[in-house]
Write a protein that holds these residues in place. Structure first.
Motif, PDB file in Angstrom:
ATOM      1  N   ASP A 210      45.493  16.275  98.537  1.00 22.56           N
ATOM      2  CA  ASP A 210      45.709  14.854  98.809  1.00 22.56           C
ATOM      3  C   ASP A 210      44.576  14.008  98.235  1.00 22.56           C
ATOM      4  OD1 ASP A 210      48.110  15.264 100.089  1.00 22.56           O
ATOM      5  OD2 ASP A 210      47.244  15.312 102.110  1.00 22.56           O
ATOM      6  N   ALA A 211      43.365  14.527  98.335  1.00 19.22           N
ATOM      7  CA  ALA A 211      42.224  13.812  97.754  1.00 19.22           C
ATOM      8  C   ALA A 211      42.353  13.731  96.234  1.00 19.22           C
ATOM      9  CB  ALA A 211      40.921  14.507  98.139  1.00 19.22           C
ATOM     10  N   THR A 217      45.668   8.637  91.144  1.00 18.86           N
ATOM     11  CA  THR A 217      46.517   7.444  91.158  1.00 18.86           C
ATOM     12  C   THR A 217      45.744   6.145  91.367  1.00 18.86           C
ATOM     13  OG1 THR A 217      46.993   7.810  93.514  1.00 18.86           O
ATOM     14  CG2 THR A 217      48.555   8.718  91.903  1.00 18.86           C
ATOM     15  N   ALA A 218      44.488   6.243  91.732  1.00 15.39           N
ATOM     16  CA  ALA A 218      43.678   5.026  91.816  1.00 15.39           C
ATOM     17  C   ALA A 218      43.501   4.375  90.448  1.00 15.39           C
ATOM     18  CB  ALA A 218      42.311   5.348  92.410  1.00 15.39           C
ATOM     19  N   PRO A 223      51.022  10.413  88.069  1.00 20.96           N
ATOM     20  CA  PRO A 223      50.319  10.969  89.236  1.00 20.96           C
ATOM     21  C   PRO A 223      50.014  12.456  89.141  1.00 20.96           C
ATOM     22  CG  PRO A 223      52.636  10.783  89.734  1.00 20.96           C
ATOM     23  CD  PRO A 223      52.465  10.246  88.330  1.00 20.96           C
ATOM     24  N   GLU A 224      49.502  12.871  88.008  1.00 21.25           N
ATOM     25  CA  GLU A 224      49.150  14.280  87.859  1.00 21.25           C
ATOM     26  C   GLU A 224      48.037  14.424  86.838  1.00 21.25           C
ATOM     27  OE1 GLU A 224      52.330  15.941  84.600  1.00 21.25           O
ATOM     28  OE2 GLU A 224      53.128  15.463  86.592  1.00 21.25           O
ATOM     29  N   ALA A 256      48.893   6.653  80.873  1.00 19.27           N
ATOM     30  CA  ALA A 256      49.071   5.185  80.876  1.00 19.27           C
ATOM     31  C   ALA A 256      47.930   4.438  81.563  1.00 19.27           C
ATOM     32  CB  ALA A 256      50.411   4.788  81.500  1.00 19.27           C
ATOM     33  N   TRP A 257      46.795   5.089  81.762  1.00 19.55           N
ATOM     34  CA  TRP A 257      45.618   4.439  82.346  1.00 19.55           C
ATOM     35  C   TRP A 257      45.273   3.166  81.577  1.00 19.55           C
ATOM     36  CZ3 TRP A 257      41.186   7.903  84.512  1.00 19.55           C
ATOM     37  CH2 TRP A 257      40.117   7.126  84.970  1.00 19.55           C
TER      38      TRP A 257
END
Length: 260
Positions: A210-211, A217-218, A223-224, A256-257
């Motif tokens: 979770d961390a 995602t921050a 998300p990976e 996509a950052w």
């Protein structure tokens, strides 16, 4: 085309560098491995590559903070292997702290290993590439070579420097059959970021996965984290004849950052 070429990869005993070594070895590319291992451990790793892929492999644990050690490292590699055709500057370290509190020794080490070492390896490898009228220099920068993040002053300074160094060396060697590019990954699943994940886990009372999700995602819409082998495969493409017109580029692999 690539079989029998010689690739030198700094920081190739783990993470991105090790994954890239396997990808290149699968194509019959001979290897100069480098990393933070004893000579005994590194020699054993090199022998494993030699046996598995039927290539020539050697190892060095040269201190990348020391220009003299780097020069000896490159000279020995060329003597043993005949040339350096592919140079992958991958070695890197990290430390996070606000600029006002950033330890001087950490700043110096990060700039030395993440930036200055790449200059020294490039400078020493170029004559061999120019002589052969063929070369591939691939610098593993970071998304932090394109954008900033808090508490990463040294890392961002070094990686922005790598992007600039890449452009200059590409311009100077555009007619020499040598391409020079930077890869700018976002989050990659390597040991380098485990400390950051653990800090988030402890601070927010989360389990490790979770961390990790929160960390990724921050900044990054995808998300990976990337598997290091994906970068190895991109490196292989940049070494190919299909990529001969790609030079002086800083190529994001960042989920996509930097598209935001």
């Amino acid at each position: 085309m690539l079989k029998g070429k010689v690739a030198l990869i700094t920081g190739s005993t783990s993470g991105i560098g090790l994954a890239a070594a396997h990808v290149l070895a699968e194509q019959g590319i001979n290897l100069v491995l480098h990393g933070l291992m004893s000579n005994q451990e590194g020699t054993a790793l090199a022998e494993n590559f030699t046996q598995q892929y039927k290539i020539n492999t050697t190892f060095s644990n040269a201190d990348l903070r020391d220009p003299d050690s780097i020069h000896t490292f490159i000279d020995n590699a060329i003597t043993k292997m005949g040339s350096i055709d592919i140079l992958i500057n991958n070695a890197g370290i990290q430390h996070t702290e606000s600029a006002i509190n950033f330890p001087l020794n950490k700043w110096n080490d990060i700039i030395a290993i993440n930036l200055s070492a790449s200059f020294h390896t490039i400078q020493k490898s170029l004559p061999s590439m120019q002589k052969n009228k063929w070369g591939r220099i691939i610098n593993i920068a970071s998304v932090h070579g394109l954008v900033g993040s808090v508490n990463k002053s040294a890392y961002c300074a070094a990686k922005h420097g790598i992007v600039g160094l890449t452009k200059v060396v590409a311009l100077e060697n555009a007619e020499q059959g040598i391409t020079v590019n930077s890869i700018c990954p976002g989050w990659v699943d390597t040991p380098l970021i485990n400390d950051q994940i653990k800090a988030i886990s402890e601070k927010e009372n989360l389990d490790f996965e979770d961390a990790k999700y929160n960390l990724v995602t921050a900044k990054q819409p995808l998300p990976e984290m990337m598997n290091p082998r994906q970068i190895g495969e991109f490196i292989l493409f940049l070494c190919s004849d299909s990529a001969r017109s790609i030079t002086g580029s800083s190529l994001p692999m960042d989920g996509a950052w930097t598209a935001q």
